[in-house]
Design a protein around this motif. Structure first.
Motif, short mmCIF file in Angstrom:
data_model
loop_
_atom_site.label_atom_id
_atom_site.label_comp_id
_atom_site.label_asym_id
_atom_site.label_seq_id
_atom_site.Cartn_x
_atom_site.Cartn_y
_atom_site.Cartn_z
N LYS A 1 5.75 -36.64 15.22
CA LYS A 1 5.26 -35.68 14.22
C LYS A 1 3.76 -35.46 14.32
CE LYS A 1 8.79 -34.25 11.52
NZ LYS A 1 9.15 -33.40 10.44
N ASP B 1 24.51 -26.45 7.91
CA ASP B 1 23.71 -26.37 6.69
C ASP B 1 22.98 -25.02 6.63
OD1 ASP B 1 23.20 -27.73 4.36
OD2 ASP B 1 21.41 -28.75 5.10
N LYS C 1 3.99 -28.56 16.07
CA LYS C 1 5.42 -28.28 15.97
C LYS C 1 6.00 -27.67 17.24
CE LYS C 1 8.70 -25.94 13.04
NZ LYS C 1 8.98 -25.64 11.65
N ASP D 1 23.54 -34.26 14.83
CA ASP D 1 22.38 -33.82 14.03
C ASP D 1 22.28 -32.30 14.05
OD1 ASP D 1 18.77 -34.15 14.41
OD2 ASP D 1 19.96 -34.04 12.59
N LYS D 2 22.43 -31.72 15.23
CA LYS D 2 22.35 -30.27 15.35
C LYS D 2 23.54 -29.60 14.64
CE LYS D 2 18.60 -29.59 17.65
NZ LYS D 2 18.02 -30.79 17.00
N LYS E 1 22.20 -36.66 18.61
CA LYS E 1 21.57 -35.34 18.60
C LYS E 1 22.59 -34.22 18.41
CE LYS E 1 17.99 -34.29 18.57
NZ LYS E 1 17.14 -34.35 17.34
N TRP F 1 16.92 -21.92 19.40
CA TRP F 1 16.27 -23.15 19.88
C TRP F 1 17.31 -24.27 19.97
CZ3 TRP F 1 15.73 -27.53 16.64
CH2 TRP F 1 15.09 -28.62 17.26
N GLN G 1 11.81 -31.51 22.67
CA GLN G 1 13.22 -31.80 22.36
C GLN G 1 14.13 -31.16 23.42
OE1 GLN G 1 15.68 -31.61 18.93
NE2 GLN G 1 13.99 -32.07 17.55
N HIS H 1 18.45 -42.06 11.88
CA HIS H 1 17.78 -41.25 12.91
C HIS H 1 16.52 -40.51 12.44
CE1 HIS H 1 19.94 -37.71 11.29
NE2 HIS H 1 19.04 -36.99 11.91
N ASP H 2 16.39 -40.24 11.14
CA ASP H 2 15.19 -39.54 10.66
C ASP H 2 14.24 -40.47 9.89
OD1 ASP H 2 16.82 -36.33 10.05
OD2 ASP H 2 15.43 -36.93 11.64
N ASP I 1 16.91 -26.99 1.08
CA ASP I 1 17.76 -25.98 0.42
C ASP I 1 17.34 -25.78 -1.04
OD1 ASP I 1 20.71 -27.99 -0.41
OD2 ASP I 1 18.61 -28.50 -0.37
N ARG J 1 13.39 -16.60 11.30
CA ARG J 1 13.19 -18.04 11.56
C ARG J 1 14.55 -18.74 11.68
NH1 ARG J 1 9.59 -22.45 8.11
NH2 ARG J 1 10.22 -24.28 9.33
N TYR K 1 15.94 -20.68 14.96
CA TYR K 1 16.42 -22.07 14.94
C TYR K 1 17.74 -22.17 15.69
CZ TYR K 1 17.33 -26.84 13.47
OH TYR K 1 17.58 -28.19 13.47
#
Ligand SMILES: Nc1nc2c(ncn2[C@@H]2O[C@H](COP(=O)(O)OP(=O)(O)O)[C@@H](OP(=O)(O)OP(=O)(O)O)[C@H]2O)c(=O)[nH]1
Ligand SMILES: [Mn+2]
Length: 178
Positions: free
Chosen positions: A92, A128, A96, A121-122, A118, A148, A103, A60-61, A25, A141, A145
């Motif tokens: 990673k 956000d 991508k 997280d989503k 998950k 997806w 996923q 988780h990340d 951001d 984009r 997102y």
């Protein structure tokens, strides 16, 4: 085991691992806000009090986005937490598009506890995305997102009514059918 001590130890570990990372951001929010926010969604909205799920949300990340290894997580937080983090960690090294396709494919096969992480997280990321468009993202984009994320959530359904209802409110706002 002292629940509070374990949660604080995990939060401190994750904060140290993410310390140089920022969100995309414009305000460049410290990345740690994301994993803490995901854990908060699980406790506050998901009604989750399972320590391993909360620890996995906080972590988780870390493997995906920092130098943290699964071995380190296992040493500090045990096998079960490591297993959940492994399930929600994207490779990673893959392109991508491949990561994003995997996923969707893995979602339905994930364990109950990984699905909880998950979903939260989503939900965090979609909220956000509505709050502030990441630097350099086009409206197209952003919409891609949402679409997806809808496909991933499709595989996660039947896990937590409250989180799925919150996600559906957002999907409806963005004409995502899922
Ligand atoms: N909405 C939003 N996302 C941000 C921001 N900063 C970083 N991200 C992260 O970016 C990822 C989504 O961006 P993409 O370009 O699609 O994915 P990538 O970073 O993995 O390539 C998410 O990663 P992730 O947590 O691994 O989630 P996901 O890839 O599993 O959805 C999200 O957490 C931000 O300011 N806003
Ligand atoms: Mn995340």
């Amino acid at each position: 085991m002292n629940f509070t001590r374990e949660v604080i130890k995990c939060t401190d570990f994750s904060a140290r691992k993410h310390k140089n990372q920022r969100r995309k951001d414009t305000e460049k929010t410290p990345y740690i806000n994301h994993p803490i926010g995901v854990a908060y969604i699980l406790t506050e909205e998901g009604g989750i009090s399972d320590l391993q799920v909360i620890q996995a949300a906080l972590l988780h990340d870390t493997v995906e986005d920092t130098d943290t290894t699964f071995e380190e997580i296992e040493e500090n937080f045990g096998k079960e937490v490591t297993g959940i983090v492994r399930e929600v960690t994207d490779d990673k090294s893959l392109p991508k598009m491949e990561r994003k396709k995997l996923q969707i494919e893995h979602a339905a096969k994930a364990s109950y506890k990984a699905k909880l992480v998950k979903l939260a997280d989503k939900l965090y990321n979609l909220r956000d995305l509505e709050r502030c468009t990441p630097e350099g993202w086009t409206p197209q984009r952003v919409q891609e997102y949402f679409e997806w994320a809808g496909k991933v959530v499709q595989g996660l359904r039947g896990t937590n009514k409250a989180l799925e209802a919150e996600l559906d409110v957002i999907f409806r706002r963005h004409d995502v059918i899922c």
